[in-house]
Design a protein around this motif. Structure first.
Motif, PDB file in Angstrom:
ATOM      1  N   GLN A   1      -6.736   7.236  -3.637  1.00 23.37           N
ATOM      2  CA  GLN A   1      -6.319   6.085  -2.805  1.00 23.37           C
ATOM      3  C   GLN A   1      -5.881   6.646  -1.445  1.00 23.37           C
ATOM      4  O   GLN A   1      -4.764   6.612  -1.141  1.00 23.37           O
ATOM      5  CB  GLN A   1      -5.067   5.468  -3.532  1.00 23.37           C
ATOM      6  CG  GLN A   1      -5.475   4.938  -4.934  1.00 23.37           C
ATOM      7  CD  GLN A   1      -4.219   4.379  -5.479  1.00 23.37           C
ATOM      8  OE1 GLN A   1      -3.497   3.634  -4.761  1.00 23.37           O
ATOM      9  NE2 GLN A   1      -4.064   4.352  -6.812  1.00 23.37           N
TER      10      GLN A   1
ATOM     11  N   GLU B   1      -5.869   5.603   1.327  1.00 28.49           N
ATOM     12  CA  GLU B   1      -4.880   4.827   2.435  1.00 28.49           C
ATOM     13  C   GLU B   1      -3.535   4.442   1.909  1.00 28.49           C
ATOM     14  O   GLU B   1      -2.814   3.906   2.730  1.00 28.49           O
ATOM     15  CB  GLU B   1      -5.598   3.471   2.542  1.00 28.49           C
ATOM     16  CG  GLU B   1      -7.110   3.547   3.041  1.00 28.49           C
ATOM     17  CD  GLU B   1      -7.275   4.305   4.444  1.00 28.49           C
ATOM     18  OE1 GLU B   1      -6.468   4.069   5.233  1.00 28.49           O
ATOM     19  OE2 GLU B   1      -8.170   5.271   4.429  1.00 28.49           O
ATOM     20  N   THR B   2      -3.417   4.907   0.749  1.00 30.56           N
ATOM     21  CA  THR B   2      -1.679   4.816   0.087  1.00 30.56           C
ATOM     22  C   THR B   2      -0.928   5.612   0.777  1.00 30.56           C
ATOM     23  O   THR B   2      -1.224   6.626   1.002  1.00 30.56           O
ATOM     24  CB  THR B   2      -2.012   4.894  -1.492  1.00 30.56           C
ATOM     25  OG1 THR B   2      -2.864   4.065  -1.981  1.00 30.56           O
ATOM     26  CG2 THR B   2      -0.643   4.757  -2.025  1.00 30.56           C
ATOM     27  N   ARG B   3       0.365   5.002   1.061  1.00 31.62           N
ATOM     28  CA  ARG B   3       1.504   5.887   1.574  1.00 31.62           C
ATOM     29  C   ARG B   3       2.225   6.313   0.191  1.00 31.62           C
ATOM     30  O   ARG B   3       2.446   5.405  -0.598  1.00 31.62           O
ATOM     31  CB  ARG B   3       2.303   5.009   2.524  1.00 31.62           C
ATOM     32  CG  ARG B   3       3.259   5.705   3.442  1.00 31.62           C
ATOM     33  CD  ARG B   3       3.760   4.609   4.316  1.00 31.62           C
ATOM     34  NE  ARG B   3       5.071   5.087   4.908  1.00 31.62           N
ATOM     35  CZ  ARG B   3       6.220   4.637   5.299  1.00 31.62           C
ATOM     36  NH1 ARG B   3       6.280   3.378   5.146  1.00 31.62           N
ATOM     37  NH2 ARG B   3       7.035   5.163   6.076  1.00 31.62           N
TER      38      ARG B   3
ATOM     39  N   SER C   1       0.807  -1.318  -0.088  1.00 32.53           N
ATOM     40  CA  SER C   1       0.111  -0.014   0.165  1.00 32.53           C
ATOM     41  C   SER C   1       0.715   1.383  -0.063  1.00 32.53           C
ATOM     42  O   SER C   1       0.419   2.464   0.762  1.00 32.53           O
ATOM     43  CB  SER C   1      -1.073  -0.069   1.161  1.00 32.53           C
ATOM     44  OG  SER C   1      -1.800  -1.057   1.302  1.00 32.53           O
TER      45      SER C   1
ATOM     46  N   LYS D   1      -3.770  10.893  -3.847  1.00 30.55           N
ATOM     47  CA  LYS D   1      -4.103  10.865  -2.613  1.00 30.55           C
ATOM     48  C   LYS D   1      -5.715  10.849  -2.396  1.00 30.55           C
ATOM     49  O   LYS D   1      -6.162  10.260  -1.484  1.00 30.55           O
ATOM     50  CB  LYS D   1      -3.600  11.882  -1.774  1.00 30.55           C
ATOM     51  CG  LYS D   1      -3.750  11.514  -0.172  1.00 30.55           C
ATOM     52  CD  LYS D   1      -2.671  10.377   0.410  1.00 30.55           C
ATOM     53  CE  LYS D   1      -2.836  10.197   1.792  1.00 30.55           C
ATOM     54  NZ  LYS D   1      -1.862   8.950   2.281  1.00 30.55           N
TER      55      LYS D   1
ATOM     56  N   ASP E   1       4.150  11.153   2.567  1.00 33.64           N
ATOM     57  CA  ASP E   1       4.690  10.539   3.828  1.00 33.64           C
ATOM     58  C   ASP E   1       5.825  10.522   4.267  1.00 33.64           C
ATOM     59  O   ASP E   1       6.594  10.057   5.269  1.00 33.64           O
ATOM     60  CB  ASP E   1       4.062   9.051   3.968  1.00 33.64           C
ATOM     61  CG  ASP E   1       2.454   9.069   4.135  1.00 33.64           C
ATOM     62  OD1 ASP E   1       1.978   9.211   5.090  1.00 33.64           O
ATOM     63  OD2 ASP E   1       2.108   8.978   2.735  1.00 33.64           O
TER      64      ASP E   1
END
Length: 410
Positions: free
Chosen positions: A54, A56-58, A26, A51, A80
């Motif tokens: 998605q 939840e994507t890092r 992820s 973002k 992140d």
């Protein structure tokens, strides 16, 4: 997700392998480009879009934009982590980033100008298991007025010859049939190494120590830095592919001077003529910028003319785009519409020359390397669409029946 130059795309293959080994899930690493302000605008836009789609994507941002402006990207709430160009190719970077979530956005970016060594990186040809890329050099010691890339990549540094040969041997053991030598300024290879080996000496070592290597290719070259060993290799060794992509940038001498390039138009023309005299089947591609500051129509015409005078077949054309912080960005600019129109004319010229070259190959016997099912390339980099059942890795003779101006069909 990779932006910008081919080298970035190749390096993304290396990073993907490190991410898999670290068990990162992820997570999306964005390998950025900083060649123009527009490139960075599109980068920020892509980060925000990713973002939103998605959540939840890092997101980890690396590449030249991250190297030059790390705090700017660390301040984006969608990001992140920010990773520098040197750190992005190290497996331990991804192990560290995957170990635990950080309360603050980690910035893993060093002073790229302090880096004096580079590791060998090998890439598998963008999904092709027959053609591999070896990055033997990184960084650039030159300061062209339009370019900010040295501040993202650092100064020139090279991989020792013995390590390159060892790496190439590993690739051959894995079944690769063609190796492409690449770098940021690969013509500068060896000047920082003990004994100052030249690029020609490196390629000579590869060909002598690896007689089982069928095809060796250079990704790009700066014509004024081609050494005599390299010229002799092209003349004498058919395993060195007769294609060079020249860092030309313009065909007008005053423009070249304002770009702070190290060659004149006469140097480029003379180089292409000399290489063809050594290897008559030699073909050339080139990078050309359209609409550089102060460029008049007369000056641009010289860039159009040099396509024929150098006998260029493959053109990478870029309308000039300002890069804040570079000397060229302070020069009197050419209207954007004029830049785009000139770029279109250059591309049309390039397409016409490519079409003429491909048409000339119809009905001739060509040795091609099958890179993927249904796709192959000849020694001069022309792309073939194959209708037969040839397997990837085979080097076969084909006779193309026709062309659509982009591909040959056989």
């Amino acid at each position: 997700m990779s932006f910008g130059c081919r080298l970035n795309a190749y390096e993304s293959e290396v990073m993907e392998g490190h991410m898999r080994a670290a068990g990162m899930e992820s997570t999306v690493v964005i390998n950025s480009c900083a060649v123009t302000a527009e490139a960075e605008r599109q980068l920020r836009q892509s980060i925000r879009k990713l973002k939103r789609e998605q959540p939840e994507t890092r997101i980890i941002v690396t590449g030249c934009a991250a190297q030059i402006h790390p705090e700017q990207y660390a301040d984006m709430p969608e990001v992140d982590a920010v990773v520098g160009n040197e750190e992005k190719l190290k497996p331990e970077t991804y192990l560290a980033l995957n170990s635990q979530a950080a309360e603050q956005t980690p910035i893993l970016v060093n002073d790229i100008m302090s880096v004096t060594e580079t590791a060998l990186h090998m890439m598998d040809g963008m999904g092709s298991r027959t053609r591999a890329f070896m990055q033997v050099q990184n960084g650039c010691n030159h300061r062209c007025t339009f370019c900010i890339i040295p501040y993202g990549r650092g100064n020139s540094r090279s991989v020792p010859v013995s390590q390159v040969v060892s790496g190439a041997r590993q690739l051959l053991e894995k079944g690769f049939r063609e190796i492409v030598i690449t770098g940021v300024d690969v013509s500068d290879y060896g000047k920082d190494l003990p004994g100052t080996p030249t690029l020609g000496q490196l390629l000579k070592s590869l060909l002598e120590e690896l007689p089982e290597l069928p095809r060796l290719r250079l990704s790009s070259i700066d014509a004024v830095e081609v050494d005599e060993d390299l010229k002799r290799l092209f003349a004498e060794n058919e395993r060195l592919m007769p294609y060079l992509h020249v860092s030309l940038q313009a065909g007008d001498n005053l423009t070249l001077k304002r770009m702070k390039r190290r060659h004149l138009r006469e140097d480029a023309i003379r180089f292409c003529e000399e290489m063809r005299s050594l290897r008559p089947e030699m073909m050339f591609g080139a990078d050309i910028i359209a609409g550089f500051p102060t460029e008049t129509e007369e000056m641009f015409q010289k860039s159009l003319d040099i396509v024929d005078e150098c006998g260029l077949t493959y053109l990478h054309v870029f309308p000039y785009s300002e890069r804040p912080g570079t000397p060229a960005a302070k020069m009197p600019s050419v209207p954007l519409a004029v830049r785009k129109e000139r770029a279109a004319r250059l591309r049309e010229k390039g397409q016409a020359r490519l079409g003429a070259y491909l048409t000339g190959l119809v009905g001739t016997s060509q040795q091609v390397l099958v890179e993927q099912h249904g796709m192959a390339r000849n020694a001069q980099f022309a792309e073939f669409k194959l209708s037969g059942q040839a397997q990837p890795g085979e080097i076969i003779a084909v006779v193309p029946s026709h062309t659509d101006g982009k591909y040959l069909f056989a």
